[in-house]
Design an enzyme around this catalytic site. Structure first.
Site, PDB file in Angstrom:
ATOM      1  N   ARG A 182       1.034  -9.382  -1.339  1.00 24.41           N
ATOM      2  CA  ARG A 182       0.268 -10.494  -1.889  1.00 24.41           C
ATOM      3  C   ARG A 182       0.076 -10.278  -3.392  1.00 24.41           C
ATOM      4  O   ARG A 182       0.351  -9.194  -3.910  1.00 24.41           O
ATOM      5  CB  ARG A 182      -1.085 -10.622  -1.179  1.00 24.41           C
ATOM      6  N   HIS A 221     -13.951   5.868  16.419  1.00 23.89           N
ATOM      7  CA  HIS A 221     -14.512   5.219  15.218  1.00 23.89           C
ATOM      8  C   HIS A 221     -15.697   4.302  15.509  1.00 23.89           C
ATOM      9  O   HIS A 221     -16.713   4.391  14.805  1.00 23.89           O
ATOM     10  CB  HIS A 221     -13.425   4.459  14.467  1.00 23.89           C
ATOM     11  N   GLY A 223       0.819  -1.205   0.000  1.00 20.20           N
ATOM     12  CA  GLY A 223       0.000   0.000   0.000  1.00 20.20           C
ATOM     13  C   GLY A 223       0.856   1.259   0.000  1.00 20.20           C
ATOM     14  O   GLY A 223       2.096   1.187   0.041  1.00 20.20           O
ATOM     15  N   PRO A 224       0.223   2.437  -0.047  1.00 17.39           N
ATOM     16  CA  PRO A 224       0.952   3.710  -0.066  1.00 17.39           C
ATOM     17  C   PRO A 224       1.886   3.885   1.128  1.00 17.39           C
ATOM     18  O   PRO A 224       2.973   4.456   1.002  1.00 17.39           O
ATOM     19  CB  PRO A 224      -0.166   4.754  -0.046  1.00 17.39           C
ATOM     20  N   SER A 272      -2.099  -4.960  -6.331  1.00 20.85           N
ATOM     21  CA  SER A 272      -0.654  -5.068  -6.138  1.00 20.85           C
ATOM     22  C   SER A 272       0.078  -5.308  -7.462  1.00 20.85           C
ATOM     23  O   SER A 272       1.231  -4.911  -7.620  1.00 20.85           O
ATOM     24  CB  SER A 272      -0.326  -6.181  -5.144  1.00 20.85           C
TER      25      SER A 272
END
Length: 439
Positions: free
Chosen positions: A36, A218, A13-14, A41
């Site tokens: 993965r 959250h 990811g970033p 990806s």
């Protein structure tokens, strides 16, 4: 010879791109990325390979320039099972619910060779999970937990590639280790000082993991009927995460639930002999500041001593005061920046063609299930957390039942996370027994 000689980043990811740039350029280490095999990806792998293994990190604001940079990574593994070699440090930069799933796919020798595992964005209990798992495979690696990732990073132009954009940077992050007097923590503290971020060392990794605002806000903000309707149903009027009802979910009842949720977590924290957290002070001093006209210093610092109705009143003031950015410059009409206008994201089609649930509340579901499991392990009642889970699970089951033929990700599955909870509880009980015996 530095403890961060050869660093392996797990996740494509970033965040991994930003970490690669900062670790490689500031610690002069060999660095590799593994992930993965998926459609998303695949785009990352192809872009990195096409650019000769070059990755770039950009920042939106000039004051965050210390995070800018580029570097050439040393290796790229397409699949965790393909990782080879000796890596002294492994950094987990995947979602918390995938930690053990990822580690199980790796060659056990890679784990046994590692001297340290770093959790960049864990949840409460993640360090205990990884420490317990590593012991089960006979690894003695140090496990370091950050309280949270230090930035807000996304793909440049919203497309998975070799280049990212960081739009925000935290001034302060907490850190804790399973090892006393950790040399690695000292090196990380110096690294983050170079980046302009204060890294505060905590007495334990669990204590560091309590210093994450998402843990407290959250679940009440997303695990309620108002927000879940907006996430999963077709609606014509946009709703916002941090706005007062009817523009958003914040009501007197939500504030009541938020307060009780914090108290239940603090009951767990006390049972673990960890220092409690003043919720209001953490919100104001570590996250978003307020003007003293809205909340006085006395209100903030004495929050834990007030009666519940007084605490709810102060929390409501806090959210009402941040409907706008109180430190922004008003326009000619006297309007300040609409700080609270963060839309509630709807379920979406992911790159694999499956309907998926946004990160909030998908990650929060794992977070509260783990806390519920720890609470039960310690015989701590958590009716508010139980209610959040019940509301959320009922909703995803209704969504699936309404259109069973639709392709959906496994995020729509009711989960127990029993294996993770068992590993966490094993570690917690072991640590409590050791502490009791020592005393």
């Amino acid at each position: 010879m530095t403890p961060f000689e050869r660093v392996l980043l797990l996740g494509t990811g970033p965040t991994s791109i930003q970490l690669a740039v900062n670790f490689k350029n500031n610690l002069n280490c060999e660095i590799s990325i593994a992930g993965r095999e998926s459609i998303r990806s695949k785009n990352v792998y192809e872009n990195i390979a096409k650019q000769g293994f070059l990755v770039k990190a950009n920042t939106q604001n000039k004051q965050h320039h210390t995070l800018n940079g580029e570097c050439v990574i040393d290796k790229l593994y397409k699949g965790y099972h393909k990782i080879a070699g000796n890596w002294d440090t492994i950094i987990l930069s995947v979602t918390t619910d995938a930690y053990t799933t990822v580690l199980k796919q790796m060659d056990q020798k890679v784990l046994l060779d590692a001297k340290c595992v770093v959790l960049i964005s864990p949840t409460f209990g993640s360090n205990s999970l990884i420490a317990s798992y590593l012991k089960s495979v006979s690894s003695q690696a140090e496990v370091i937990s950050f309280s949270t990732y230090y930035g807000d990073t996304r793909w440049l132009n919203d497309t998975p590639s070799n280049e990212v954009l960081t739009t925000g940077m935290k001034k302060k992050v907490y850190i804790g280790s399973t090892k006393n007097n950790s040399e690695r923590m000292t090196i990380l503290k110096n690294l983050f000082h170079q980046l302009g971020i204060q890294l505060e060392m905590m007495a334990s990794p669990l204590e560091a993991e309590t210093r994450n605002i998402s843990l407290y806000v959250h679940p009440p903000l997303f695990m309620n009927e108002f927000s879940l309707k907006e996430i999963f149903e077709e609606t014509t009027v946009k709703k916002y995460v941090y706005k007062l009802y009817p523009e958003g979910p914040i009501t007197k009842q939500l504030i009541h639930n938020l307060l009780n949720h914090w108290k239940e977590i603090m009951a767990v924290v006390q049972r673990l002999n960890i220092k409690t957290l003043n919720l209001l002070q953490f919100m104001v001093d570590d996250n978003y500041p307020l003007r003293s006209e809205s909340l006085s210093r006395s209100d903030i610092e004495n929050f834990e001593q007030f009666e519940p109705i007084h605490q709810e009143y102060l929390l409501y003031i806090r959210y009402a005061s941040l409907l706008i950015d109180p430190f922004s410059t008003p326009d000619v009409e006297g309007r300040y920046f609409d700080f609270s206008a963060v839309p509630i994201r709807k379920m979406f089609l992911n790159l694999d063609g499956y309907w998926d649930i946004p990160r909030m509340p998908k990650e929060d579901y794992y977070r509260v299930k783990i806390i519920q499991g720890i609470a039960r392990c310690l015989n701590v009642d958590c009716p508010m957390i139980d209610q959040f889970i019940q509301i959320y699970e009922k909703k995803i089951q209704e969504v699936v039942a309404a259109s069973s033929e639709v392709l959906r990700s496994d995020a729509f599955t009711v989960r127990t996370y029993s294996e993770d909870i068992q590993l966490i509880c094993n570690e917690i009980k072991s640590n409590l027994e050791t502490t009791t015996f020592t005393k």
